[in-house]
Design a protein around this motif. Structure first.
Motif, mmCIF file in Angstrom:
data_model
loop_
_atom_site.group_PDB
_atom_site.id
_atom_site.type_symbol
_atom_site.label_atom_id
_atom_site.label_comp_id
_atom_site.label_asym_id
_atom_site.label_seq_id
_atom_site.Cartn_x
_atom_site.Cartn_y
_atom_site.Cartn_z
ATOM 1 N N PHE A 192 -7.750 6.539 15.926
ATOM 2 C CA PHE A 192 -7.764 5.181 16.015
ATOM 3 C C PHE A 192 -7.443 4.635 14.066
ATOM 4 O O PHE A 192 -6.617 3.474 14.229
ATOM 5 C CB PHE A 192 -9.403 4.858 16.036
ATOM 6 N N THR A 193 -7.966 5.159 13.349
ATOM 7 C CA THR A 193 -7.813 4.720 12.065
ATOM 8 C C THR A 193 -6.276 4.705 11.617
ATOM 9 O O THR A 193 -5.660 3.887 10.969
ATOM 10 C CB THR A 193 -8.549 5.709 11.047
ATOM 11 N N TYR A 194 -5.504 6.011 11.978
ATOM 12 C CA TYR A 194 -4.173 6.025 11.441
ATOM 13 C C TYR A 194 -3.162 5.353 12.408
ATOM 14 O O TYR A 194 -2.098 4.988 11.767
ATOM 15 C CB TYR A 194 -3.970 7.610 11.151
ATOM 16 N N ARG A 195 -3.493 5.207 13.417
ATOM 17 C CA ARG A 195 -2.731 4.490 14.681
ATOM 18 C C ARG A 195 -2.632 2.948 13.955
ATOM 19 O O ARG A 195 -1.537 2.351 14.060
ATOM 20 C CB ARG A 195 -3.146 4.611 15.975
ATOM 21 N N VAL A 196 -3.865 2.451 13.699
ATOM 22 C CA VAL A 196 -4.063 1.201 13.432
ATOM 23 C C VAL A 196 -3.247 0.925 11.995
ATOM 24 O O VAL A 196 -2.513 -0.159 11.650
ATOM 25 C CB VAL A 196 -5.526 0.726 13.417
ATOM 26 N N LEU A 197 -3.505 1.613 11.065
ATOM 27 C CA LEU A 197 -2.874 1.433 9.706
ATOM 28 C C LEU A 197 -1.475 1.561 9.639
ATOM 29 O O LEU A 197 -0.997 0.965 8.978
ATOM 30 C CB LEU A 197 -3.637 2.483 8.652
ATOM 31 N N LEU A 198 -1.032 2.614 10.361
ATOM 32 C CA LEU A 198 0.344 2.779 10.201
ATOM 33 C C LEU A 198 1.182 1.692 10.989
ATOM 34 O O LEU A 198 2.393 1.543 10.733
ATOM 35 C CB LEU A 198 0.722 4.119 10.628
ATOM 36 N N ALA A 199 0.585 0.945 12.059
ATOM 37 C CA ALA A 199 1.379 0.023 12.734
ATOM 38 C C ALA A 199 0.960 -1.469 12.058
ATOM 39 O O ALA A 199 1.664 -2.408 12.420
ATOM 40 C CB ALA A 199 0.391 -0.238 14.040
ATOM 41 N N ALA A 200 0.132 -1.415 10.870
ATOM 42 C CA ALA A 200 0.021 -2.788 10.285
ATOM 43 C C ALA A 200 1.021 -3.004 9.300
ATOM 44 O O ALA A 200 1.253 -2.317 8.649
ATOM 45 C CB ALA A 200 -1.631 -2.531 9.497
ATOM 46 N N ASP A 201 1.274 -4.191 9.128
ATOM 47 C CA ASP A 201 2.261 -4.750 8.044
ATOM 48 C C ASP A 201 1.311 -5.573 6.968
ATOM 49 O O ASP A 201 1.750 -5.669 5.722
ATOM 50 C CB ASP A 201 3.125 -6.060 8.648
ATOM 51 N N ARG A 202 0.223 -6.020 7.327
ATOM 52 C CA ARG A 202 -0.621 -6.755 6.317
ATOM 53 C C ARG A 202 -2.035 -5.990 6.419
ATOM 54 O O ARG A 202 -2.796 -6.256 7.181
ATOM 55 C CB ARG A 202 -0.717 -8.123 6.687
ATOM 56 N N ILE A 203 -2.365 -5.345 5.138
ATOM 57 C CA ILE A 203 -3.665 -4.801 5.437
ATOM 58 C C ILE A 203 -4.592 -5.533 3.711
ATOM 59 O O ILE A 203 -3.928 -5.708 2.908
ATOM 60 C CB ILE A 203 -3.685 -3.260 5.092
ATOM 61 N N THR A 204 -5.717 -5.889 3.950
ATOM 62 C CA THR A 204 -6.338 -6.248 2.799
ATOM 63 C C THR A 204 -7.399 -5.477 2.628
ATOM 64 O O THR A 204 -8.206 -5.220 3.379
ATOM 65 C CB THR A 204 -6.562 -7.565 2.875
ATOM 66 N N LEU A 205 -7.966 -5.158 1.176
ATOM 67 C CA LEU A 205 -9.340 -4.490 1.084
ATOM 68 C C LEU A 205 -10.318 -5.430 0.524
ATOM 69 O O LEU A 205 -9.852 -5.842 -0.291
ATOM 70 C CB LEU A 205 -9.122 -3.447 0.059
ATOM 71 N N LEU A 206 -11.500 -5.572 0.990
ATOM 72 C CA LEU A 206 -12.403 -6.431 0.398
ATOM 73 C C LEU A 206 -13.375 -5.527 -0.348
ATOM 74 O O LEU A 206 -14.175 -4.475 0.260
ATOM 75 C CB LEU A 206 -13.095 -6.861 1.693
ATOM 76 N N ASP A 207 -13.445 -5.799 -1.554
ATOM 77 C CA ASP A 207 -14.006 -4.814 -2.577
ATOM 78 C C ASP A 207 -15.439 -5.091 -2.853
ATOM 79 O O ASP A 207 -15.867 -5.477 -3.803
ATOM 80 C CB ASP A 207 -13.287 -4.826 -3.871
ATOM 81 N N ARG A 208 -16.285 -4.931 -1.710
ATOM 82 C CA ARG A 208 -17.749 -5.162 -1.789
ATOM 83 C C ARG A 208 -18.188 -4.215 -0.421
ATOM 84 O O ARG A 208 -17.626 -4.047 0.473
ATOM 85 C CB ARG A 208 -18.090 -6.701 -1.454
ATOM 86 N N LEU A 243 3.213 9.873 15.260
ATOM 87 C CA LEU A 243 3.892 9.108 14.125
ATOM 88 C C LEU A 243 5.210 8.469 14.370
ATOM 89 O O LEU A 243 6.161 9.164 14.861
ATOM 90 C CB LEU A 243 3.805 10.207 13.010
ATOM 91 N N ASP A 244 5.304 7.402 13.862
ATOM 92 C CA ASP A 244 6.490 6.582 14.026
ATOM 93 C C ASP A 244 7.540 6.961 12.660
ATOM 94 O O ASP A 244 7.185 6.193 11.592
ATOM 95 C CB ASP A 244 6.545 5.124 14.156
ATOM 96 N N ASP A 245 8.522 7.582 12.743
ATOM 97 C CA ASP A 245 9.426 8.192 11.599
ATOM 98 C C ASP A 245 10.297 7.143 11.200
ATOM 99 O O ASP A 245 10.767 7.125 10.282
ATOM 100 C CB ASP A 245 10.044 9.350 11.817
ATOM 101 N N THR A 246 10.460 6.046 12.102
ATOM 102 C CA THR A 246 11.358 4.737 11.639
ATOM 103 C C THR A 246 10.554 3.764 10.701
ATOM 104 O O THR A 246 11.193 2.934 10.121
ATOM 105 C CB THR A 246 11.585 4.086 13.000
ATOM 106 N N ARG A 247 9.144 3.964 10.412
ATOM 107 C CA ARG A 247 8.501 2.934 9.600
ATOM 108 C C ARG A 247 8.832 3.176 8.169
ATOM 109 O O ARG A 247 9.059 4.542 7.643
ATOM 110 C CB ARG A 247 6.963 3.088 9.937
ATOM 111 N N PRO A 248 8.816 2.262 7.232
ATOM 112 C CA PRO A 248 9.035 2.587 6.020
ATOM 113 C C PRO A 248 7.814 3.328 5.459
ATOM 114 O O PRO A 248 6.925 3.343 5.749
ATOM 115 C CB PRO A 248 8.775 1.148 5.317
ATOM 116 N N GLY A 249 8.526 4.309 4.621
ATOM 117 C CA GLY A 249 7.677 5.601 3.885
ATOM 118 C C GLY A 249 7.198 6.291 4.744
ATOM 119 O O GLY A 249 6.295 6.959 4.421
ATOM 120 N N ALA A 250 7.823 6.675 5.897
ATOM 121 C CA ALA A 250 7.335 7.592 7.003
ATOM 122 C C ALA A 250 7.038 9.074 6.451
ATOM 123 O O ALA A 250 6.078 9.595 6.542
ATOM 124 C CB ALA A 250 8.004 7.569 8.190
ATOM 125 N N GLU A 251 8.252 9.475 5.512
ATOM 126 C CA GLU A 251 8.025 10.715 5.222
ATOM 127 C C GLU A 251 6.941 10.974 3.969
ATOM 128 O O GLU A 251 5.993 11.971 4.072
ATOM 129 C CB GLU A 251 9.310 11.178 4.359
#
Length: 730
Positions: A192-208, A243-251
């Protein structure tokens, strides 16, 4: 499948899978629903719970339109339950929350504000590990170094953020576009975690801190030994196979994921709470297989130091070397611990020399522990050896009838021997006979904990009967109310509770509170309280006999006043004038006054034995006799109210220090808002309740009926029978 309740156009759909977590469930649900400023829906999925969790869910769904309850047809695990919740979710975002965790205050509004500001695909919140002993451990995340919004290749460190669903709020359309479905079994959070993260273009971290991640003493997968931990390999394989090797930074991301996978394998392999000895070599072989199967063509950023050595051992399949390295490290730790133990033993030896008799008896006890258990011997005790009483006494009596092969023996203090009924076998606490019985008994039945030095022998059965339905908080729950804590050694409390095999409870409410306050491995027997069998079965002839024994004339109104002990206020006595209360109760009324067994009333304004119509019954041996004799009970926060409710007679709560008591000592519910009858907050209010008849008017009668439905339904006169048949007759 059954569903109930719908509501709104939510920003966030919370999905909470539920299975047998009643002790923690309310805290979780309340934390989600606390903020009414954010449009949300809470989808709770009961995975065929057997502990009453479903009743709690139904209660929330009935009173809050934001709650939707789903009941699945069969138990399928946390993953399928999440999938079912996602099917009906309507929010713009989805937040999966585990039912034993809880959200931090204000986090829902903070997430909503971040969504409005950044329009992200994923919001990641921080967490603390909330340990059972009250300590909180902050995560090692360094959210402050990340851009406000980023894709994974722009801040690859996101791979190192804890791989769980509950710290991520995900745009629902993104999640549906991935086609992701949770697996059954453990470690389903990895894909779940890595499927979601690697498909996302906009991630934000809430530092609390957003989530309190409960570290349970027992019951968590991370503390369960077994082969279920091999599911980690299937779930990591799913990450790499998709894994989608076509995504930016895949390697680069593939290399970081590989390093994270090895880290995770080593965490599980090195944890004695997860893998039994016989499975560790096979687990290591799977680690090596996955290493070579998924090693990136360009390599990976291997860690240095000891972690790097372990990675190389995994690569080479060198399990024996790995095990030797690990055992060498453990031996070094054990040697240090042994030195500390030797130092403590030397200090204890000096103290023991000053108490040679006690030391000799303890030595005798340990020698007796090496002898066979007596399969028929059951040792009973109550109230720290104060005599023959409470649930243990009721169980002892019923065992004589239903389990005649069991030989019951009581433990009493020397000064309480005379209080024992004729013919009851006993040993005096602290004597040689006591230690022999303590060592060799197969059954140990008590309404409080046995002393710290008592050893739980294999094959023995420890039964904790408790001695009241809890209004005031107990066990670990006391940590939130330090002003009322008398025993701050919570680790010691848990060690004593770890000896329990059975916890006897009087109702579902008590079961939930004990399981939260004492999170140990005992089994709960929700049977009602054996001591209340007598009250449930009492006849009018028995009541008349008891009243005659107490010297009460027919037709006299009897008021029993029993207050509780206030640990935070030693010596405190509620404002009370016995003569005025007796007068308000009626011209021929009798007032019986009984102090808590921790207290006497030395220093009270007036000795009730000097007042007409007022009697001090603190020393009277049977509180059940007093219940039967009384027409009305007046109490404050004592558990006597739960027992007396079995008789369905008027109860008055006299709570002059209620605000201070609940703030300092802590309570599980508001006895003033949910009372068993009339409520008086001042002594004048108490007098007025008697003078006006509010003690037993329609409102008081309805309150008592509601109270009885909640707490007294199991007290049907057969609780002791249920306990004996379960414990002694298998």
């Amino acid at each position: 499948m059954a569903e109930s309740g719908r509501g709104g156009s939510p920003l966030i759909s919370f999905i909470v899978p539920v299975y047998n977590v009643r002790a923690y469930l309310r805290q979780c649900l309340d934390s989600v629903l606390a903020d009414s400023s954010v449009p949300l829906e809470l989808i709770v999925v009961d995975d065929q719970s057997t502990d009453g969790s479903a009743d709690i869910l139904a209660e929330y769904a009935a009173r809050d339109r934001r709650v939707t309850m789903i009941t699945v047809d069969r138990n399928g695990g946390q993953g399928p339950a999440r999938n079912r919740g996602l099917e009906v979710a309507t929010g713009d975002y989805v937040w999966f929350v585990d039912s034993d965790d809880w959200l931090a205050d204000g986090i829902v509004a903070a997430v909503a504000a971040r969504i409005a500001h950044t329009d992200p695909d994923v919001v990641i919140v921080d967490h603390v590990r909330a340990h059972w002993d009250g300590t909180n451990e902050r995560s090692q995340n360094r959210f402050g170094t990340a851009p406000e919004v980023f894709a994974p290749h722009e801040w690859p460190a996101v791979i190192e953020v804890l791989h769980t669903p509950w710290n991520k709020v995900v745009r629902r359309s993104l999640l549906l576009a991935t086609g992701f479905q949770f697996r059954t079994g453990w470690y389903e959070d990895i894909p779940f975690t890595y499927r979601v993260l690697l498909a996302a273009d906009r991630i934000t971290l809430l530092d609390r801190v957003g989530v309190h991640y409960r570290q349970r003493r027992v019951g968590a997968a991370t503390r369960t030994v077994g082969d279920g931990h091999f599911a980690i390999f299937t779930n990591w394989a799913e990450v790499f196979d998709n894994l989608d090797d076509t995504r930016p930074g895949a390697e680069q991301l593939r290399g970081l994921l590989f390093r994270r996978m090895l880290w995770h394998f080593l965490i599980v392999r090195g944890n004695d709470d997860r893998l039994p000895n016989e499975l560790r070599a096979r687990f290591f072989a799977e680690m090596t297989s996955h290493y070579h199967r998924y090693l990136p063509p360009g390599g990976y950023p291997a860690p240095g130091g000891l972690a790097g050595v372990k990675n190389r051992l995994v690569a080479g399949g060198r399990h024996r070397t790995f095990q030797a390295l690990r055992m060498g490290f453990k031996r070094a730790q054990d040697a240090k611990a042994t030195g500390n133990l030797a130092l403590r033993a030397a200090k204890q030896g000096k103290r023991a020399a000053r108490f040679s008799r006690s030391a000799a008896l303890r030595a005798y006890y340990h020698s007796e522990l090496r002898r066979p258990r007596d399969p028929q011997l059951a040792l009973f005790a109550a109230y720290w050896y104060r005599g023959y009483a409470c649930n243990p006494a009721a169980i002892y009596e019923k065992a004589k009838e239903l389990a005649p092969g069991v030989r019951g023996v009581w433990v009493v203090r020397r000064d309480k021997v005379a209080s024992l009924p004729a013919g009851v076998p006993y040993v005096v606490a602290g004597t040689r006979a006591y230690f022999q019985a303590l060592a060799r008994a197969t059954y140990l039945v008590n309404n409080v904990n046995w002393p710290n030095y008592v050893v739980k022998r294999p094959g023995s059965t420890h039964v904790m009967t408790h001695h009241g339905t809890p209004l005031k908080v107990m066990g670990l729950d006391q940590r939130e109310f330090p002003g009322g804590v008398q025993d701050p050694d919570f680790a010691g409390q848990m060690r004593r509770a770890d000896r329990w095999d059975w916890s006897i409870t009087s109702n579902a409410f008590t079961t939930q509170m004990w399981e939260r306050a004492y999170p140990c491995r005992y089994r709960t027997l929700e049977a009602g309280y054996p001591r209340n069998d007598r009250l449930a079965l009492a006849t009018s002839e028995e009541v008349a006999s008891v009243r005659a024994k107490l010297g009460i004339e027919p037709g006299q109104r009897v008021v029993l006043y029993a207050s509780t002990h206030r640990e935070h206020l030693p010596g405190y006595h509620p404002p009370f004038d016995p003569a005025r209360l007796r007068e308000a109760a009626g011209p021929d009324a009798v007032l019986l006054m009984r102090s808590h067994y921790f207290l006497d009333r030395a220093g009270a304004a007036k000795d009730p034995v000097d007042l007409p119509g007022v009697r001090d019954v603190s020393a009277y041996p049977s509180v059940e006799d007093l219940y039967l004799a009384a027409d009305v009970l007046v109490t404050d926060y004592s558990s006597v109210m739960f027992d007396y409710a079995v008789l369905d007679r008027p109860i008055v709560i006299y709570a002059p220090d209620w605000d201070a008591y609940r703030m300092i000592r802590g309570v599980y519910f508001d006895i003033v808002a949910e009372p068993p009858g009339a409520v008086a907050l001042t002594f004048d209010d108490l007098l007025e309740a008697f003078r006006t008849g509010a003690v037993d008017n329609d409102a008081a009668t309805k309150a008592r009926a509601d109270f009885r439905r909640r707490f007294a339904t199991l007290d049907d006169g057969h609780a002791a029978e249920r306990v004996v048949k379960t414990i002694f007759n298998g």
